[in-house]
Design a protein around this motif. Sequence first.
Motif, PDB file in Angstrom:
ATOM      1  N   LEU A   1      55.289 -86.643  52.368  1.00  0.00           N
ATOM      2  CA  LEU A   1      54.531 -86.145  51.214  1.00  0.00           C
ATOM      3  C   LEU A   1      55.419 -85.318  50.293  1.00  0.00           C
ATOM      4  CD1 LEU A   1      51.014 -84.909  52.461  1.00  0.00           C
ATOM      5  CD2 LEU A   1      51.509 -86.799  50.894  1.00  0.00           C
ATOM      6  N   VAL A   2      56.179 -84.408  50.887  1.00  0.00           N
ATOM      7  CA  VAL A   2      57.070 -83.547  50.110  1.00  0.00           C
ATOM      8  C   VAL A   2      58.111 -84.394  49.377  1.00  0.00           C
ATOM      9  CG1 VAL A   2      58.794 -81.704  50.259  1.00  0.00           C
ATOM     10  CG2 VAL A   2      56.729 -81.592  51.679  1.00  0.00           C
ATOM     11  N   ALA A   3      58.689 -85.359  50.090  1.00  0.00           N
ATOM     12  CA  ALA A   3      59.742 -86.180  49.489  1.00  0.00           C
ATOM     13  C   ALA A   3      59.208 -87.032  48.343  1.00  0.00           C
ATOM     14  CB  ALA A   3      60.376 -87.066  50.561  1.00  0.00           C
ATOM     15  N   LYS A   4      58.028 -87.619  48.502  1.00  0.00           N
ATOM     16  CA  LYS A   4      57.469 -88.452  47.438  1.00  0.00           C
ATOM     17  C   LYS A   4      57.129 -87.630  46.202  1.00  0.00           C
ATOM     18  CE  LYS A   4      55.811 -92.163  50.432  1.00  0.00           C
ATOM     19  NZ  LYS A   4      54.659 -92.914  50.974  1.00  0.00           N
ATOM     20  N   PHE A   5      56.628 -86.417  46.412  1.00  0.00           N
ATOM     21  CA  PHE A   5      56.379 -85.557  45.259  1.00  0.00           C
ATOM     22  C   PHE A   5      57.690 -85.223  44.561  1.00  0.00           C
ATOM     23  CE2 PHE A   5      55.821 -81.340  43.278  1.00  0.00           C
ATOM     24  CZ  PHE A   5      54.796 -81.655  42.387  1.00  0.00           C
ATOM     25  N   GLY A   6      58.732 -84.933  45.330  1.00  0.00           N
ATOM     26  CA  GLY A   6      60.038 -84.629  44.744  1.00  0.00           C
ATOM     27  C   GLY A   6      60.584 -85.787  43.929  1.00  0.00           C
ATOM     28  N   VAL A   7      60.441 -87.007  44.436  1.00  0.00           N
ATOM     29  CA  VAL A   7      60.904 -88.189  43.697  1.00  0.00           C
ATOM     30  C   VAL A   7      60.121 -88.342  42.402  1.00  0.00           C
ATOM     31  CG1 VAL A   7      61.045 -90.708  43.722  1.00  0.00           C
ATOM     32  CG2 VAL A   7      61.747 -89.408  45.729  1.00  0.00           C
TER      33      VAL A   7
ATOM     34  N   CYS B   1      57.533 -76.021  46.839  1.00  0.00           N
ATOM     35  CA  CYS B   1      58.650 -75.072  46.836  1.00  0.00           C
ATOM     36  C   CYS B   1      60.009 -75.726  47.011  1.00  0.00           C
ATOM     37  CB  CYS B   1      58.454 -74.027  47.929  1.00  0.00           C
ATOM     38  SG  CYS B   1      56.915 -73.106  47.796  1.00  0.00           S
ATOM     39  N   VAL B   2      60.163 -76.590  48.002  1.00  0.00           N
ATOM     40  CA  VAL B   2      61.484 -77.162  48.248  1.00  0.00           C
ATOM     41  C   VAL B   2      61.888 -78.092  47.103  1.00  0.00           C
ATOM     42  CG1 VAL B   2      60.725 -79.176  49.615  1.00  0.00           C
ATOM     43  CG2 VAL B   2      62.995 -78.178  49.990  1.00  0.00           C
ATOM     44  N   THR B   3      60.931 -78.747  46.476  1.00  0.00           N
ATOM     45  CA  THR B   3      61.245 -79.549  45.287  1.00  0.00           C
ATOM     46  C   THR B   3      61.817 -78.665  44.194  1.00  0.00           C
ATOM     47  OG1 THR B   3      59.540 -81.206  45.755  1.00  0.00           O
ATOM     48  CG2 THR B   3      60.247 -80.981  43.461  1.00  0.00           C
ATOM     49  N   MET B   4      61.178 -77.519  43.938  1.00  0.00           N
ATOM     50  CA  MET B   4      61.669 -76.597  42.914  1.00  0.00           C
ATOM     51  C   MET B   4      63.017 -76.007  43.308  1.00  0.00           C
ATOM     52  SD  MET B   4      58.236 -74.685  41.542  1.00  0.00           S
ATOM     53  CE  MET B   4      57.680 -74.122  43.136  1.00  0.00           C
ATOM     54  N   SER B   5      63.180 -75.677  44.575  1.00  0.00           N
ATOM     55  CA  SER B   5      64.437 -75.119  45.059  1.00  0.00           C
ATOM     56  C   SER B   5      65.589 -76.090  44.828  1.00  0.00           C
ATOM     57  CB  SER B   5      64.305 -74.795  46.554  1.00  0.00           C
ATOM     58  OG  SER B   5      65.544 -74.397  47.105  1.00  0.00           O
ATOM     59  N   MET B   6      65.380 -77.369  45.175  1.00  0.00           N
ATOM     60  CA  MET B   6      66.434 -78.365  45.039  1.00  0.00           C
ATOM     61  C   MET B   6      66.743 -78.664  43.571  1.00  0.00           C
ATOM     62  SD  MET B   6      65.347 -80.881  48.194  1.00  0.00           S
ATOM     63  CE  MET B   6      66.699 -82.037  48.000  1.00  0.00           C
ATOM     64  N   LEU B   7      65.725 -78.670  42.728  1.00  0.00           N
ATOM     65  CA  LEU B   7      65.963 -78.847  41.287  1.00  0.00           C
ATOM     66  C   LEU B   7      66.807 -77.713  40.733  1.00  0.00           C
ATOM     67  CD1 LEU B   7      62.436 -80.024  40.083  1.00  0.00           C
ATOM     68  CD2 LEU B   7      64.543 -81.373  39.974  1.00  0.00           C
ATOM     69  N   SER B   8      66.418 -76.483  41.055  1.00  0.00           N
ATOM     70  CA  SER B   8      67.165 -75.328  40.559  1.00  0.00           C
ATOM     71  C   SER B   8      68.597 -75.352  41.054  1.00  0.00           C
ATOM     72  CB  SER B   8      66.485 -74.022  40.976  1.00  0.00           C
ATOM     73  OG  SER B   8      65.207 -73.890  40.386  1.00  0.00           O
TER      74      SER B   8
ATOM     75  N   PRO C   1      66.453 -75.609  36.279  1.00  0.00           N
ATOM     76  CA  PRO C   1      65.613 -74.508  36.759  1.00  0.00           C
ATOM     77  C   PRO C   1      64.142 -74.901  36.857  1.00  0.00           C
ATOM     78  CG  PRO C   1      67.151 -73.744  35.087  1.00  0.00           C
ATOM     79  CD  PRO C   1      67.241 -75.238  35.099  1.00  0.00           C
ATOM     80  N   ALA C   2      63.522 -74.500  37.964  1.00  0.00           N
ATOM     81  CA  ALA C   2      62.116 -74.825  38.210  1.00  0.00           C
ATOM     82  C   ALA C   2      61.352 -73.548  38.530  1.00  0.00           C
ATOM     83  CB  ALA C   2      61.999 -75.834  39.352  1.00  0.00           C
ATOM     84  N   ALA C   3      60.332 -73.265  37.727  1.00  0.00           N
ATOM     85  CA  ALA C   3      59.521 -72.058  37.893  1.00  0.00           C
ATOM     86  C   ALA C   3      58.152 -72.423  38.443  1.00  0.00           C
ATOM     87  CB  ALA C   3      59.363 -71.335  36.551  1.00  0.00           C
ATOM     88  N   CYS C   4      57.624 -71.571  39.309  1.00  0.00           N
ATOM     89  CA  CYS C   4      56.309 -71.840  39.872  1.00  0.00           C
ATOM     90  C   CYS C   4      55.207 -71.196  39.034  1.00  0.00           C
ATOM     91  CB  CYS C   4      56.242 -71.380  41.323  1.00  0.00           C
ATOM     92  SG  CYS C   4      57.240 -69.989  41.716  1.00  0.00           S
TER      93      CYS C   4
ATOM     94  N   PRO D   1      66.758 -71.407  45.159  1.00  0.00           N
ATOM     95  CA  PRO D   1      67.761 -72.441  45.393  1.00  0.00           C
ATOM     96  C   PRO D   1      68.790 -71.995  46.432  1.00  0.00           C
ATOM     97  CG  PRO D   1      68.134 -71.383  43.272  1.00  0.00           C
ATOM     98  CD  PRO D   1      66.836 -70.852  43.795  1.00  0.00           C
ATOM     99  N   LYS D   2      69.354 -72.956  47.141  1.00  0.00           N
ATOM    100  CA  LYS D   2      70.252 -72.655  48.251  1.00  0.00           C
ATOM    101  C   LYS D   2      71.492 -71.894  47.793  1.00  0.00           C
ATOM    102  CE  LYS D   2      71.998 -74.862  52.448  1.00  0.00           C
ATOM    103  NZ  LYS D   2      72.004 -76.147  53.211  1.00  0.00           N
TER     104      LYS D   2
END
Length: 475
Positions: free
Chosen positions: A252-258, A289-296, A301-304, A350-351
Amino acid sequence: MRNGKTCFGVIIGTRAYFNSELARDVRKQLLSTITAQGYEYVILPEDATPTGSSSIETREDGLKVAKQFREHREEIDGIIVSLPNFGFEIGIINAISDADLRVPVLVQACDDENDKVDLDSRRDAFCGKISVCNNLYQYGIPFTDTTLHTYSIHSPLLASDIDRFAATCRVVNGLRHCRIGQIGTRPLGFNTCRASEKLLQRSGITVVPADLSELLAAAQAIGDDDPQFTAMCGRIAHYAEVPDSYRQKLSLVAKFGVAVERWIEVNDVQAVAIQCWDSLEQNYGCAACVTMSMLSDKLIPAACETDIAGAVSMYALTLASGNASALLDWNNNFAEDRNKCVCTHCGNFPKSFVQNDLRLGPLGVLGRTLGKVNTFGAVYAKVTSGDFTFFRISTDDPKGCIKAYLGKGEITDEPYGMDGCIAVTRVAELQKLMKYICKNGFEHHVAMCRSDVVEILREALETYLGWPLYVHEGE
């Protein structure tokens, strides 16, 4: 900008009765420094003007430069004016005003050597720079000054001033032409995340909206055999530790990220604000969250909480630093030290901002009400120690302007017993800053990056963008 590199239009000013060898030496060294720092340039050929070395003096010389600059309008990010000697403001001001590029301008002038002030050796650039700047002021052309009024063209200050100017150009040009994605509406409980699209547009910032349902439909349409989905699962597993108990939620998380990454590419947006609270969890079954983290982390930059102004703030820091930025809450006090504060968010850092290992888990607050299984995708991380810059813009409708505050502080190594992303910070005169934030109607979110870019943002906002700015200075 060519090939992703900052490109400068270069003007060498001169007066004919000064030694032309001085201008040739300056041209050679300036272009060498620009190239060594990784930038590109546009300059007239050496024989294009009567004085040689492509240095300009007359109005006619200036018009030649203006014509060349206009032909390279799409490439030139800023203009560097260098004065080997007194220079002549007529040619310089005509070059800049007639080109009408509306990009930042840096004015640099060369030192005299006080044992070499005969007619063959003197420069008088100390005086000439004042004349050039006076003309820029008369014409209403904003410009950037160098660290010192004059210095040797061989000084290491030249490289550092050019680097700082390049960052200013990135911020100014980036913000003037950026597109900010808005995925979903502002959550009902977050009036603080309101922002004026019209005020942003006045500064060239376009908001590109999409209903959250569009992204959820796109995510649900992605098949398990989609190569981007397969790659995203691997990217997430490599990016952060995924607990075995939540591996069934990874798809689910991965498909949303794509779906989000595809939407960003199609719509050509440079930063994004996502409705992460709480429709996504209720209607799709995971956190963003992890989608935004990886984008940033890859400098989008990804803001919630659909914080559009927060996304712009993050983008400004990313442009200034060239590194990832994060969006945090000013969140928890320390009674024993009123200059310390815990800055946190559910799990979007972001990491490369954290500079530490990441672990995925459920959202803390929403997990208690919506169920942990429906809120998986939050990043758990403790930020490592080091310096940071904080920055926040806000659209002030009653005043009809975009305003901002800016400053720097220190992240400490101290532990703190909360889930999510945690940064224990120290900011000198923090109580003074909090009073300013509250009295002037700023939001609870703040953007941060892991380097000192205060002077770069100050120059971009005060000189070129014209946004009211408070620069916090502590002890």
